[in-house]
Each structure stands twice: as C-alpha cells, then as structure tokens.
Scaffold this active site. Structure first.
Site, mmCIF file in Angstrom:
data_model
loop_
_atom_site.group_PDB
_atom_site.id
_atom_site.type_symbol
_atom_site.label_atom_id
_atom_site.label_comp_id
_atom_site.label_asym_id
_atom_site.label_seq_id
_atom_site.Cartn_x
_atom_site.Cartn_y
_atom_site.Cartn_z
ATOM 1 N N LYS A 72 0.884 -1.175 0.000
ATOM 2 C CA LYS A 72 0.000 0.000 0.000
ATOM 3 C C LYS A 72 0.919 1.221 0.000
ATOM 4 O O LYS A 72 1.483 1.588 1.017
ATOM 5 C CB LYS A 72 -0.875 -0.022 1.262
ATOM 6 C CG LYS A 72 -2.224 0.637 1.114
ATOM 7 C CD LYS A 72 -2.203 2.105 0.736
ATOM 8 C CE LYS A 72 -1.973 3.006 1.914
ATOM 9 N NZ LYS A 72 -1.797 4.427 1.552
ATOM 10 N N GLU A 129 9.403 1.483 11.113
ATOM 11 C CA GLU A 129 10.464 2.493 10.999
ATOM 12 C C GLU A 129 9.762 3.846 11.058
ATOM 13 O O GLU A 129 9.028 4.202 10.142
ATOM 14 C CB GLU A 129 11.231 2.258 9.694
ATOM 15 C CG GLU A 129 12.567 2.969 9.675
ATOM 16 C CD GLU A 129 12.464 4.365 9.142
ATOM 17 O OE1 GLU A 129 12.244 5.301 9.946
ATOM 18 O OE2 GLU A 129 12.573 4.519 7.918
ATOM 19 N N CYS A 142 13.728 10.144 6.967
ATOM 20 C CA CYS A 142 13.669 9.632 8.344
ATOM 21 C C CYS A 142 14.995 9.805 9.049
ATOM 22 O O CYS A 142 15.046 10.086 10.238
ATOM 23 C CB CYS A 142 13.251 8.166 8.342
ATOM 24 S SG CYS A 142 14.024 7.212 7.056
ATOM 25 N N GLU A 149 10.206 15.572 15.324
ATOM 26 C CA GLU A 149 10.582 15.441 13.915
ATOM 27 C C GLU A 149 9.778 16.464 13.106
ATOM 28 O O GLU A 149 8.546 16.374 13.044
ATOM 29 C CB GLU A 149 10.281 14.022 13.427
ATOM 30 C CG GLU A 149 10.775 13.784 12.021
ATOM 31 C CD GLU A 149 10.469 12.373 11.525
ATOM 32 O OE1 GLU A 149 9.293 11.992 11.485
ATOM 33 O OE2 GLU A 149 11.421 11.660 11.177
HETATM 34 O O1 TXE Z 1 2.461 9.705 7.846
HETATM 35 P P1 TXE Z 1 1.600 8.371 8.054
HETATM 36 P P2 TXE Z 1 2.080 11.088 7.138
HETATM 37 C C1 TXE Z 1 6.453 11.336 9.679
HETATM 38 C C2 TXE Z 1 6.885 12.756 9.379
HETATM 39 C C3 TXE Z 1 5.645 13.356 8.792
HETATM 40 C C4 TXE Z 1 4.561 12.667 9.595
HETATM 41 C C5 TXE Z 1 3.196 12.619 8.967
HETATM 42 O O2 TXE Z 1 7.233 13.409 10.593
HETATM 43 O O3 TXE Z 1 5.613 14.754 8.947
HETATM 44 O O4 TXE Z 1 5.054 11.364 9.752
HETATM 45 O O5 TXE Z 1 3.250 12.028 7.662
HETATM 46 C C6 TXE Z 1 -0.410 4.987 5.691
HETATM 47 N N1 TXE Z 1 -3.379 2.302 8.912
HETATM 48 N N2 TXE Z 1 6.867 10.426 8.610
HETATM 49 O O6 TXE Z 1 0.787 11.602 7.638
HETATM 50 O O7 TXE Z 1 0.197 8.698 8.382
HETATM 51 C C7 TXE Z 1 -0.349 6.142 4.721
HETATM 52 O O8 TXE Z 1 -1.342 5.980 3.721
HETATM 53 C C8 TXE Z 1 -2.472 1.868 8.023
HETATM 54 C C9 TXE Z 1 8.143 9.771 8.818
HETATM 55 O O9 TXE Z 1 2.189 10.926 5.683
HETATM 56 O O10 TXE Z 1 2.358 7.569 9.030
HETATM 57 C C10 TXE Z 1 1.067 6.027 4.206
HETATM 58 O O11 TXE Z 1 1.106 4.987 3.223
HETATM 59 N N3 TXE Z 1 -1.767 2.712 7.234
HETATM 60 C C11 TXE Z 1 8.399 8.720 7.845
HETATM 61 C C12 TXE Z 1 1.856 5.599 5.447
HETATM 62 O O12 TXE Z 1 0.876 5.020 6.315
HETATM 63 C C13 TXE Z 1 -1.974 4.025 7.364
HETATM 64 C C14 TXE Z 1 7.831 8.813 6.498
HETATM 65 C C15 TXE Z 1 2.562 6.724 6.201
HETATM 66 O O13 TXE Z 1 1.617 7.673 6.598
HETATM 67 C C16 TXE Z 1 -2.907 4.532 8.295
HETATM 68 C C17 TXE Z 1 6.546 9.502 6.443
HETATM 69 C C18 TXE Z 1 -3.628 3.608 9.093
HETATM 70 N N4 TXE Z 1 -4.512 4.001 10.010
HETATM 71 C C19 TXE Z 1 6.147 10.292 7.473
HETATM 72 N N5 TXE Z 1 -2.882 5.889 8.214
HETATM 73 C C20 TXE Z 1 9.713 8.037 7.912
HETATM 74 N N6 TXE Z 1 9.919 7.240 8.967
HETATM 75 O O14 TXE Z 1 10.526 8.142 7.001
HETATM 76 C C21 TXE Z 1 -1.969 6.218 7.269
HETATM 77 N N7 TXE Z 1 -1.427 5.100 6.744
#
Ligand code: TXE
Length: 480
Positions: free
Chosen positions: A172, A247, A281, A380
């Site tokens: 996904k 992660e 990250c 972050e």
């Molecule tokens: O992250 P989400 P977001 C951090 C970074 C950023 C913040 C928000 O600080 O500003 O997160 O980003 C899927 N069940 N990182 O809102 O929500 C979503 O569709 C299952 C750090 O984009 O964590 C996407 O595919 N899946 C990071 C993925 O989760 C769900 C990289 C990440 O989204 C879901 C990105 C649910 N309930 C953001 N809700 C890193 N570690 O590199 C969302 N998703």
C-alpha cells in the site's frame, strides 16, 4: 492519466470506482488519478498473494529466486531514468535525488538476489543419537505500507528482501506518491515475477492502509511512517499476532567536535538536512557543535544555507518543494513565534524566482542556540530546518544526542580514534556514522531504531531474518 491497482498480474480499478487526485508538489496541480482502494480491493490482493505463496513460487530453489531477482534488477536498471522522472514529478524531489533513488532500488534487488542463496540455517550439536538443525522458511504473505518520501527506496528495501525470503507481497503506497511503484510492478512482471507474487493497492491510509494492517490473512507488516500511525498499525497487528517492523523516523544528531575535519563535515551536515527537503527519516536535523568552534562552524553553515536554492523538481536545484500543502503547513507551524522563545534564525536559503506559485515550497532554515527541551529540538519536523546547539564536554554531547524519544541515526565528526569508539558505543541510535553520514546509501547496513523510532531492522541480512520463520528440526536416530 488514470492509474489502477496491480493485483494478480493485472491492472484493476478499485471496486468502488473511487479515484484520488495525484498532485504535483512543484505546481500544486493535479496531473493524474489513483484508484481509491477499499477493504474489498485489499482482500482481493491478499487472496492473490496467498494463492501465489502456495503455488510454484514456493517451490523455487534459492538459486532460481536469485536469478529471477537479478532479472528484476536488470529490468529496473534499464528503466532507471523513466522511474526517476516519475518519482521526481510525484514527490517533488529534484531529479538528481530521484535518480539516486532509482539507482538504490536496483541495488536492493541486486543485494537480495545475491543474498538469497546465502541464507542458511544452523546445525545444533545434541549428541550422537540426535541431529538438530534450523530451517529459514518464508512467512507467507507480507504487507508493506510505504510512505511518500522515498517510495522507490523503501519499496526496494522491504519488498526485495521479502521476495528474496520467498514470501509474496501486498503493498500500500502513500496516497501522496504511488506512481513509481505501480510502474515498478509492471516492470517486475515483465522481468518474470509470477502473477500474484507482488500486488499493489493504492488508496488512503485510513481506508486501504488500515484494511491491510487489520487483514487476518497476512503474516508480517513492514511499516514506515509516523509514530502515531505506526502505533495504530502495531495495535491492528497485535490483534492477529502478526509480527511488525516499524520504521518511524528520528531527530538525528550530527555531533561536531572541535578537532573534526570541518571542511569534510560542512557539506555533509548541510546535505543531511537539505536532501529531499528534510523529509528523510534519517535527516540530520540537529547539529551539536563543540563550544570552541560553535561561532566559526555556524558561520560557515550560515554561508552554505544562504547559497541554497529551492525550486521546482524539474529545475534540479538544491531543494524541491515539500510533498503537500499539509506538510508545508506542518513545517511552517514550527517556524512561527520563534521570537517569543528567543530563537534566532541564523540563515535562510532562497526561493528560485521561477518556482511556480502553487508549489509547496519551504526554503532551508538554520536556527541558532535552540534549547535542548524545545520542541524544535525534540520533534521530527520533516522539513529543511536545522537546529544548532552548542555543547562543552563529550558527556554533554552524549546526553544531548540521546535526549529525545527517537534513536534512529547519529553522526560523529572527530579525528580522535578513542573518542570515535566511545561515542559509537554510548550513542543511543540504530546506526552511528563516524566522519560520514549514511555511508553513501548503505543498502547492506541494518537500519532501524528503538523507542519512538520503531521496532526491528530493515536492510542487510537482518531484514531477511525478520522476513523468515525459523523452524527447528530434531531427529533421533541410531548412534551407529
Ligand atoms: O504519515 P503516516 P504522514 C512522519 C513525518 C511526517 C509525519 C506525517 O514526521 O511529517 O510522519 O506524515 C499509511 N493504517 N513520517 O501523515 O500517516 C499512509 O497511507 C495503516 C516519517 O504521511 O504515518 C502512508 O502509506 N496505514 C516517515 C503511510 O501510512 C496508514 C515517512 C505513512 O503515513 C494509516 C513519512 C492507518 N490508520 C512520514 N494511516 C519516515 N519514517 O521516514 C496512514 N497510513
């Protein structure tokens, strides 16, 4: 352009017919649409993956899987430029950075192709009448929830490892950046990956993502994203006793001692926060500088920041836009009311005059003397914002570096060999880099953190161990 899911070796529209806009972060304009998958689409994908996991795929020898993954690597390598252009447009990252992501996905497939037939069990001595050994078996169907910041790389590190381990996958991608992975699925199919072995459903996190995490017929979840969503995914997985690798990002320090080679450190410290506009990250988002050189080094950093140019991805400047209006608002919220807290902006980059008005731009910002407990130094931000902090002794540097809820990566800059080792051992981080940051990609290097940075390790052989199930076999037989 209307993009469909990739299920069981073919393109399929979402069952409900829903579509999501694909927005170009450089312009703010919609340029394609994605399938908005529901629980039903996810279930089709999991069923296809389950069927494939029980078919001929499960009977390939390690050497055959290795050959197939090498063909995948070659096919991806041939399409590198196409993938890089798609990734650059979809994520807003400068083309140069997308090209290095496209090279990295090829490396992941090469690495795991080479690793498959070196994944051995062990024999365990139990005396003359017993022979005991372990088998590393595939888990079955693995789920991969991918974020928008590095789709190609993060897909590479978790899906290539899972395929190498003999699993089948349901992916996904993030709603903000799915295009490159849909194309990768087609390319891998052309390379010979059997139908059903890899399935991709696009859609919203709270619909498709949640449905995948909660599915009762998956055997592992790899998730990269925010701690809040990671917690929800882990809770869903716990309901079904499914193992997870999480992660969840970091607040990684770069620690610069006064004896460091500052000429070597400077460009690396800048790049570690500017790369992908800070949406990494492992971004080096804090620079801890020993007091004796604090003034000098921050001055040099400020000069470098002032020279940074931000603009459209296609213009290939130092920094592209942020991924979305939402991410832009989030980063800006951290930069409000700095005066009230007495935080000084030491330097800012420039916005290119040609940058389209609708893009989600944020120029790099260097902040001076940020207090240790300030949220700018603890949370972050996920934007090009570098927090500078002075320290006195080695112990103070360690305490500051370890003083956040995260623990993903740390960088240390010093010429003192004994201190290099002391620091490496005392820093709470999944990876410590000394006199470098990131080891130029580090496909081979296990990666991950503890605490708010997550659970488990990706990359290298560690990923393969996490994506296999260990079976112990003990045989009693005649002693002679
Ligand atoms: O992250 P989400 P977001 C951090 C970074 C950023 C913040 C928000 O600080 O500003 O997160 O980003 C899927 N069940 N990182 O809102 O929500 C979503 O569709 C299952 C750090 O984009 O964590 C996407 O595919 N899946 C990071 C993925 O989760 C769900 C990289 C990440 O989204 C879901 C990105 C649910 N309930 C953001 N809700 C890193 N570690 O590199 C969302 N998703």
């Amino acid at each position: 352009m209307e993009c469909r899911n990739w299920i069981d070796g073919q393109q399929l529209g979402a069952e409900g017919g829903g579509l999501l806009p694909v927005i170009d972060p450089s312009t703010g304009e919609t340029f394609a649409r994605l399938a908005q998958s529901s629980e039903v689409d996810i279930d089709w994908a999991v069923q296809a993956a389950r069927r494939a996991s029980q078919g001929p795929w499960s009977r390939l020898s390690a050497a055959q899987r290795s050959q197939l993954l090498l063909r995948c690597a070659r096919t991806l390598a041939d399409a590198r430029e196409e993938l890089a252009r798609l990734e650059s447009r979809d994520t807003g990252k400068p083309l140069r950075q997308a090209q290095s992501d496209a090279a990295a996905i090829v490396r992941y497939f090469e690495f795991y192709a080479g690793a498959v037939d070196k994944l051995h069990g062990q024999t365990i001595p139990l005396g003359w009448e017993m022979t005991a050994f372990t088998l590393r078996e595939p888990l079955g169907v693995t789920a991969h929830i991918i974020p928008w910041n590095y789709p190609l790389q993060i897909f590479g590190r978790s899906v290539a490892a899972s395929l190498a381990a003999g699993n089948t996958c349901v992916v996904k991608p993030a709603e903000d950046a799915s295009l490159s992975l849909l194309r990768v699925a087609e390319l891998l199919h052309e390379a010979g990956l059997p139908a059903g072995v890899l399935n991709i459903c696009t859609g919203l996190g709270k619909e498709a993502g949640q449905a995948l995490a909660a599915h009762t017929d998956i055997n592992h979840i790899s998730f990269t994203g925010s701690p809040d969503t990671g917690r929800q995914v882990a809770l869903q997985a716990a309901q079904n006793f499914v193992p997870v690798t999480l992660e969840l990002g970091g607040k990684s320090p770069q620690i610069v001692f006064s004896d460091a080679d500052l000429d070597a450190a400077l460009p690396v410290v800048v790049n570690a926060i500017v790369q992908n506009a800070g949406q990494t990250c492992s971004a080096g988002s804090r620079v801890l500088i020993q007091r004796a050189i604090y003034g000098d080094f921050t001055e040099r950093l400020a000069e470098a920041f002032k020279a940074l140019l931000t603009g459209a991805a296609s213009d290939n400047l130092d920094c592209g836009p942020l991924i979305s209006a939402q991410q832009q608002a989030r980063v800006r919220s951290y930069l409000e009311n700095l005066d009230q807290d007495g935080i000084v902006v030491l330097a800012k980059g420039k916005l290119d005059s040609k940058a389209p008005a609708g893009g989600f731009y944020q120029v790099p910002v260097l902040l001076d003397h940020v207090p240790v407990n300030h949220r700018l130094a603890q949370e972050e931000i996920f934007g090009p914002v570098l927090v500078a902090q002075p320290f006195g002794t080695e112990q103070e540097a360690i305490d500051m570096a370890n003083g956040t809820p995260y623990s993903l990566v740390a960088g240390v800059w010093t010429r003192d060999g004994a201190r290099q080792v002391r620091m490496a051992r005392q820093l709470r981080a999944g990876q410590v880099f000394v006199n470098n940051y990131g080891a130029a990609g580090g496909v081979e290097l296990p990666f991950g953190g503890t605490g708010q940075s997550g659970i488990g390790r990706e990359k290298g052989f560690e990923a393969l161990y996490a994506l296999t199930s260990l079976k112990t076999v003990a045989l009693r037989h005649a002693a002679s």
